[in-house]
Design a protein around this motif. Structure first.
Motif, mmCIF file in Angstrom:
data_model
loop_
_atom_site.group_PDB
_atom_site.id
_atom_site.type_symbol
_atom_site.label_atom_id
_atom_site.label_comp_id
_atom_site.label_asym_id
_atom_site.label_seq_id
_atom_site.Cartn_x
_atom_site.Cartn_y
_atom_site.Cartn_z
ATOM 1 N N ARG A 29 1.879 -14.439 -1.495
ATOM 2 C CA ARG A 29 1.207 -14.872 -2.720
ATOM 3 C C ARG A 29 1.554 -16.430 -2.821
ATOM 4 O O ARG A 29 0.790 -17.211 -3.157
ATOM 5 N N ASP A 30 2.848 -16.627 -2.500
ATOM 6 C CA ASP A 30 3.484 -18.099 -2.675
ATOM 7 C C ASP A 30 2.789 -19.093 -1.484
ATOM 8 O O ASP A 30 2.861 -19.889 -1.882
ATOM 9 N N LYS A 31 2.223 -18.461 -0.544
ATOM 10 C CA LYS A 31 1.678 -19.132 0.399
ATOM 11 C C LYS A 31 0.196 -19.233 0.251
ATOM 12 O O LYS A 31 -0.689 -20.007 1.207
ATOM 13 N N GLY A 32 -0.231 -18.887 -1.024
ATOM 14 C CA GLY A 32 -1.546 -19.286 -1.501
ATOM 15 C C GLY A 32 -2.427 -18.145 -1.209
ATOM 16 O O GLY A 32 -3.941 -18.445 -1.466
ATOM 17 N N ALA A 33 -2.193 -16.781 -0.862
ATOM 18 C CA ALA A 33 -3.164 -15.986 -0.619
ATOM 19 C C ALA A 33 -3.742 -15.455 -1.829
ATOM 20 O O ALA A 33 -3.342 -15.353 -3.021
ATOM 21 N N ASP A 34 -5.354 -15.331 -1.722
ATOM 22 C CA ASP A 34 -6.287 -14.809 -2.637
ATOM 23 C C ASP A 34 -6.336 -13.540 -2.514
ATOM 24 O O ASP A 34 -6.820 -12.705 -3.448
ATOM 25 N N VAL A 35 -6.449 -12.920 -1.365
ATOM 26 C CA VAL A 35 -6.671 -11.639 -0.729
ATOM 27 C C VAL A 35 -5.625 -11.452 0.315
ATOM 28 O O VAL A 35 -5.197 -12.168 1.049
ATOM 29 N N ILE A 36 -5.310 -10.071 0.333
ATOM 30 C CA ILE A 36 -4.282 -9.520 1.369
ATOM 31 C C ILE A 36 -4.727 -8.225 1.989
ATOM 32 O O ILE A 36 -5.265 -7.386 1.158
ATOM 33 N N VAL A 37 -4.676 -8.498 3.225
ATOM 34 C CA VAL A 37 -5.359 -7.434 3.943
ATOM 35 C C VAL A 37 -4.172 -6.443 4.718
ATOM 36 O O VAL A 37 -3.348 -6.893 5.150
ATOM 37 N N LEU A 38 -4.454 -5.214 4.436
ATOM 38 C CA LEU A 38 -3.195 -4.211 5.131
ATOM 39 C C LEU A 38 -4.048 -3.064 5.875
ATOM 40 O O LEU A 38 -4.383 -2.056 5.353
ATOM 41 N N PRO A 39 -4.208 -3.440 7.197
ATOM 42 C CA PRO A 39 -4.665 -2.116 7.809
ATOM 43 C C PRO A 39 -3.351 -0.920 7.990
ATOM 44 O O PRO A 39 -2.341 -1.385 8.051
ATOM 45 N N ALA A 40 -3.952 0.234 8.337
ATOM 46 C CA ALA A 40 -2.767 1.094 7.902
ATOM 47 C C ALA A 40 -3.171 2.355 8.863
ATOM 48 O O ALA A 40 -4.370 2.651 9.159
ATOM 49 N N ALA A 41 -2.091 3.280 9.129
ATOM 50 C CA ALA A 41 -2.362 4.748 9.527
ATOM 51 C C ALA A 41 -1.491 5.455 8.690
ATOM 52 O O ALA A 41 -0.534 5.885 9.244
ATOM 53 N N PHE A 42 -1.866 5.284 7.545
ATOM 54 C CA PHE A 42 -0.792 6.230 6.468
ATOM 55 C C PHE A 42 -0.921 7.488 6.422
ATOM 56 O O PHE A 42 -1.887 8.126 6.591
ATOM 57 N N THR A 43 0.222 8.293 6.519
ATOM 58 C CA THR A 43 0.305 9.739 6.602
ATOM 59 C C THR A 43 -0.356 10.333 5.475
ATOM 60 O O THR A 43 -0.352 9.797 4.328
ATOM 61 N N LEU A 44 -0.758 11.484 5.591
ATOM 62 C CA LEU A 44 -1.603 12.438 4.483
ATOM 63 C C LEU A 44 -0.427 12.553 3.612
ATOM 64 O O LEU A 44 -0.471 12.543 2.486
ATOM 65 N N MET A 45 0.710 13.061 3.975
ATOM 66 C CA MET A 45 2.058 13.350 3.051
ATOM 67 C C MET A 45 2.057 12.410 1.960
ATOM 68 O O MET A 45 2.420 12.741 1.011
ATOM 69 N N THR A 46 2.371 11.336 2.484
ATOM 70 C CA THR A 46 2.752 10.311 1.553
ATOM 71 C C THR A 46 1.431 9.585 0.897
ATOM 72 O O THR A 46 1.684 9.214 -0.114
ATOM 73 N N GLY A 47 0.442 9.700 1.746
ATOM 74 C CA GLY A 47 -0.853 8.944 0.978
ATOM 75 C C GLY A 47 -1.249 9.626 -0.049
ATOM 76 O O GLY A 47 -1.828 8.827 -1.183
ATOM 77 N N LYS A 48 -1.397 10.893 -0.038
ATOM 78 C CA LYS A 48 -2.034 11.514 -1.247
ATOM 79 C C LYS A 48 -1.436 11.057 -2.554
ATOM 80 O O LYS A 48 -1.945 11.345 -3.396
ATOM 81 N N ASP A 49 0.060 10.757 -2.490
ATOM 82 C CA ASP A 49 0.775 10.546 -3.682
ATOM 83 C C ASP A 49 0.915 8.888 -3.844
ATOM 84 O O ASP A 49 1.001 8.641 -5.007
ATOM 85 N N HIS A 50 1.320 8.256 -2.845
ATOM 86 C CA HIS A 50 1.539 6.802 -2.854
ATOM 87 C C HIS A 50 0.457 5.732 -2.489
ATOM 88 O O HIS A 50 0.684 4.737 -2.983
ATOM 89 N N TRP A 51 -0.459 5.913 -1.697
ATOM 90 C CA TRP A 51 -1.316 5.064 -1.068
ATOM 91 C C TRP A 51 -2.237 4.274 -2.413
ATOM 92 O O TRP A 51 -1.920 3.081 -2.335
ATOM 93 N N GLU A 52 -2.803 4.994 -3.115
ATOM 94 C CA GLU A 52 -3.441 4.021 -4.160
ATOM 95 C C GLU A 52 -2.582 3.461 -5.297
ATOM 96 O O GLU A 52 -2.730 2.262 -5.611
ATOM 97 N N VAL A 53 -1.584 4.348 -5.620
ATOM 98 C CA VAL A 53 -0.491 3.497 -6.428
ATOM 99 C C VAL A 53 0.067 2.428 -5.880
ATOM 100 O O VAL A 53 0.176 1.265 -6.478
ATOM 101 N N LEU A 54 0.520 2.281 -4.683
ATOM 102 C CA LEU A 54 1.101 1.160 -4.094
ATOM 103 C C LEU A 54 0.177 -0.060 -3.745
ATOM 104 O O LEU A 54 0.336 -1.322 -4.168
ATOM 105 N N ALA A 55 -1.190 0.532 -3.497
ATOM 106 C CA ALA A 55 -2.280 -0.725 -3.357
ATOM 107 C C ALA A 55 -2.249 -1.386 -4.622
ATOM 108 O O ALA A 55 -2.523 -2.538 -4.616
ATOM 109 N N ARG A 56 -2.523 -0.596 -5.840
ATOM 110 C CA ARG A 56 -2.993 -1.164 -7.040
ATOM 111 C C ARG A 56 -1.568 -2.014 -7.424
ATOM 112 O O ARG A 56 -1.996 -3.000 -8.196
ATOM 113 N N ALA A 57 -0.318 -1.501 -7.325
ATOM 114 C CA ALA A 57 0.757 -2.284 -7.800
ATOM 115 C C ALA A 57 0.694 -3.551 -7.176
ATOM 116 O O ALA A 57 1.000 -4.724 -7.602
#
Length: 267
Positions: free
Chosen positions: A166-194
């Motif tokens: 953000r300090d470098k001027g980002a308007d958009v941040i892109v995050l490619p991932a291979a997020f695990t099912l175990m953590t993704g079901k609880d954390h993926w959307e919460v972290l992305a929104r945060a």
């Protein structure tokens, strides 16, 4: 600005993975006419074992995957954010994002900074650092008037990287991932929104989905675009496929005016 996500179920068949990536990219460009297309983490090869992972890496810019997708970006006239693949460089192997501009030239390369070394509930252990060297650079690039920041998968848990983008001027941040099912079901959307709310950027999180390694590993999928207010504006369905969203830079500016976080930081 239109952004298309390509969600995949990559495995240890590199040829098949590359064919699927190209087909999905061609299809979504034909239908949606995006400015930016994004593939997931380890789109070219998602297998097991240090030797296999290293053997499927490539030297940039001479590797065949690099050359193939550089040519594809030029042919289609789009910016192509090439998820991640293994880059061989000297004695190191990096989990690296490549970005090709509409003319096929490399406009950015980001090597993953935060490596995934963790014991997942249920007994599965992941040790990315056994295979992958750590990156060091904070990376952004331009698509038209938008500044796009680069992050990868486990990086999402470290807000200091996102603030640096953000300090470098980002308007958009892109995050490619291979997020695990175990953590993704609880954390993926919460972290992305945060991360989107904290940085007041659009967060585009593009994941692997489904079973890998003969069913021993599962990825959560649920590729999504989150706006600067934390609202989900697009999401992929289950399985391999695509979804597209419009990035409104005026929305970014409006949110930053309403809640001027950047000027309120103390630490």
């Amino acid at each position: 600005m239109r952004v298309s996500m390509v969600q995949m179920n990559s495995a240890d068949d590199k040829s098949r993975n590359l064919d699927v990536a190209e087909e999905l990219t061609r299809n979504v460009v034909a239908v949606e006419q995006p400015d930016l297309v994004i593939l997931p983490e380890y789109f070219a090869f998602l297998g097991e074992g240090r030797d296999a992972i290293h053997a499927n890496g490539e030297v940039f810019p001479d590797g065949p995957t690099y050359q193939r997708f550089s040519a594809l970006a030029k042919e289609l006239g789009v910016t192509l954010h090439l998820g991640t693949m293994v880059e061989k460089a000297g004695n190191g192997h990096y989990n690296a994002t490549l970005v090709f501009g509409p003319d096929g030239s490399e406009i950015a390369k980001y090597r993953k900074i935060h490596l995934f070394d963790i014991d997942v509930p249920g007994g599965m252990s992941y040790r990315e650092s056994d295979t992958i060297s750590r990156g060091e650079q904070v990376v952004t690039y331009k698509v038209g008037d938008a500044t796009v920041g680069c992050a990868i998968c486990y990086d999402i848990r470290f807000p200091e990287l996102f603030r640096a983008l953000r300090d470098k001027g980002a308007d958009v941040i892109v995050l490619p991932a291979a997020f695990t099912l175990m953590t993704g079901k609880d954390h993926w959307e919460v972290l992305a929104r945060a991360r989107a709310i904290e940085t007041q950027t659009y967060l585009v999180a593009v994941g692997q989905t489904g079973a890998h390694a003969g069913g021993k590993k599962w990825c959560w999928g649920h590729s999504m675009v989150i706006d600067p207010w934390g609202h989900m504006v697009a999401q992929c369905s289950d399985g391999e496929g695509t979804a597209t969203a419009v990035i409104d830079l005026a929305r970014v500016e409006a949110v930053r005016v309403d809640v001027p976080l950047a000027s309120h930081h103390v630490l």
